[in-house]
Scaffold this motif. Structure first.
Motif, PDB file in Angstrom:
ATOM      1  N   PRO A 297       0.422  -1.002   0.127  1.00 63.95           N
ATOM      2  CA  PRO A 297      -0.209   0.016  -0.079  1.00 63.95           C
ATOM      3  C   PRO A 297       1.193   0.760   0.206  1.00 63.95           C
ATOM      4  O   PRO A 297       0.115   2.352  -0.731  1.00 63.95           O
TER       5      PRO A 297
ATOM      6  N   THR B  55       1.506   1.351  -3.918  1.00 65.88           N
ATOM      7  CA  THR B  55       0.460   1.641  -4.962  1.00 65.88           C
ATOM      8  C   THR B  55       0.321   3.334  -5.524  1.00 65.88           C
ATOM      9  O   THR B  55       0.329   3.885  -4.786  1.00 65.88           O
TER      10      THR B  55
ATOM     11  N   GLU C 222      -2.900   3.604   1.258  1.00 73.82           N
ATOM     12  CA  GLU C 222      -4.401   2.611   1.196  1.00 73.82           C
ATOM     13  C   GLU C 222      -3.753   2.362   0.061  1.00 73.82           C
ATOM     14  O   GLU C 222      -3.356   2.809  -1.018  1.00 73.82           O
ATOM     15  N   PHE C 223      -4.966   1.043  -0.126  1.00 68.56           N
ATOM     16  CA  PHE C 223      -5.505   0.340  -1.118  1.00 68.56           C
ATOM     17  C   PHE C 223      -6.236   1.083  -1.605  1.00 68.56           C
ATOM     18  O   PHE C 223      -7.254   1.700  -0.950  1.00 68.56           O
TER      19      PHE C 223
ATOM     20  N   LEU D 267      -7.914  -3.449  -1.878  1.00 66.86           N
ATOM     21  CA  LEU D 267      -8.011  -3.826  -1.075  1.00 66.86           C
ATOM     22  C   LEU D 267      -8.764  -5.586  -0.524  1.00 66.86           C
ATOM     23  O   LEU D 267      -8.244  -6.020  -0.354  1.00 66.86           O
TER      24      LEU D 267
ATOM     25  N   GLY E 242      -0.680   1.041   4.734  1.00 68.82           N
ATOM     26  CA  GLY E 242       1.058   0.913   4.337  1.00 68.82           C
ATOM     27  C   GLY E 242       2.073   1.343   5.216  1.00 68.82           C
ATOM     28  O   GLY E 242       1.395   2.459   6.507  1.00 68.82           O
TER      29      GLY E 242
END
Length: 361
Positions: free
Chosen positions: A148, A151, A158-159, A164, A314
């Motif tokens: 995460p 990305t 965060e996803f 997620l 993350g």
């Protein structure tokens, strides 16, 4: 023995009564102390009854009982605190899961190795089973806690919803695959062996409990877990206030939660190491780490359907370095299938580094 059983039954019942009386109320400091005592007693009772159930079903199934039970506590605590905590709990799942990985892979594993090596000079375990477990932990931890941060679908660690969902399914799938290998296809890789290399298929000195006793212990175990979750929820405002008053980062709350819920695993693992059941100790340590990620992340992903706000998963640079170092050192520890006090001390040293940096980032 009777007194012990009576104590481990009565304390969870009293803890449930305390939970009912204190639920949803602001607790003054004296009541917080009393609730904390019931909480600690329920944890110890859970250890006892989990060991009774584990002795009945045998290894490696017994290690799964406590690992899954502890993860249920962790998930319930995280979700309940996220529901009531607002923005300050957006990273609580990450902080708690990462703390659980560091505590299990360094604290429980290191302490078990140290106890086993001190008592018998060399701690012996099965490298095939332990190495596979560590590989699964490293894969799931990287997928859920490291990716995460790299990305690009969302700003911040965060996803996206699709990422997620994929991470949750992949984590759960890898965990279930590991359970299948541990309990069915290669069960012998996870059976305890003595220092002399003898495989132990069952306890040699204790008769297995009756089905009735195991059933009662299972019921009281569930009762104790409910008490632990509820009482921990009740004292969590005091924990958060204490962390804030001490000027510590909010992430310390996740460390405290992980330390609390992993206390049963720690006690059980050290007891197993003292009985020359090192493989059982490592099953508990790495199984808990895997369950903590493989079950917590899917549960949190489902909870995000109802929870508002981002889910920060993350890790930062410092945490990624600690995770990578833990996995490298863990690999060097488990590959030979034998360890001494040096390996145990190194892992405990890594735990000390993690705790220090958590309080002083």
């Amino acid at each position: 023995m009777i007194a012990k059983i009576q104590w481990t039954v009565s304390v969870p019942i009293l803890a449930i009564a305390a939970l009912i009386l204190t639920w949803g109320r602001d607790l003054p400091p004296p009541i917080v102390i009393i609730v904390g005592l019931f909480l600690a007693g329920s944890v110890l009772a859970a250890v006892h009854h989990a060991e009774v159930v584990a002795h009945k079903v045998g290894e490696p199934y017994g290690s799964l009982v406590l690992a899954v039970a502890v993860t249920i506590i962790e998930v319930a605590l995280i979700v309940t605190l996220m529901i009531s905590g607002g923005e300050k709990t957006q990273s609580l799942a990450r902080d708690t899961v990462f703390a659980a990985v560091m505590i299990t892979c360094n604290g429980i594993l290191g302490l078990s190795l140290l106890v086993g090596a001190i008592r018998r000079r060399i701690a012996v375990f099965n490298p095939e089973g332990t190495g596979g477990a560590l590989a699964a932990v490293a894969t799931i931890a990287t997928l859920s806690l490291v990716l995460p941060s790299f990305t690009t679908s969302r700003n911040g660690p965060e996803f996206s919803p699709a990422q997620l969902a994929f991470a949750a399914v992949a984590s759960l799938g890898l965990y279930l695959l590991f359970v299948l290998v541990q309990t069915r296809r290669h069960r012998d890789y996870f059976l305890p062996i003595t220092t002399a290399g003898q495989v132990i298929n069952e306890e040699e000195h204790l008769e297995p409990p009756s089905a009735r006793s195991a059933g009662i212990s299972l019921g009281v175990l569930l009762l104790a877990l409910i008490a632990v979750v509820g009482l921990a929820k009740g004292v969590s405002p005091s924990i958060e206030a204490g962390v804030a008053d001490a000027g510590l980062p909010q992430s310390v709350v996740g460390v405290v939660i992980a330390l609390l819920v992993l206390l049963p695993e720690t006690i059980a693992a050290v007891r197993a190491a003292a009985r020359d059941r090192m493989q059982t100790s490592l099953n508990l340590a790495l199984g808990s780490a895997m369950a903590s990620i493989g079950l917590t992340i899917p549960a949190i992903a489902i909870a995000m359907i109802w929870l508002s706000g981002p889910l920060l998963l993350g890790l930062g640079g410092t945490q990624i370095v600690l995770l990578a170092l833990t996995m490298v050192v863990g690999t060097l520890t488990v590959v030979p299938g034998r360890a001494n006090v040096l390996q145990g001390g190194i892992h405990l040293g890594l735990l000390a580094v993690f705790l220090f940096l958590a309080a002083s980032p």
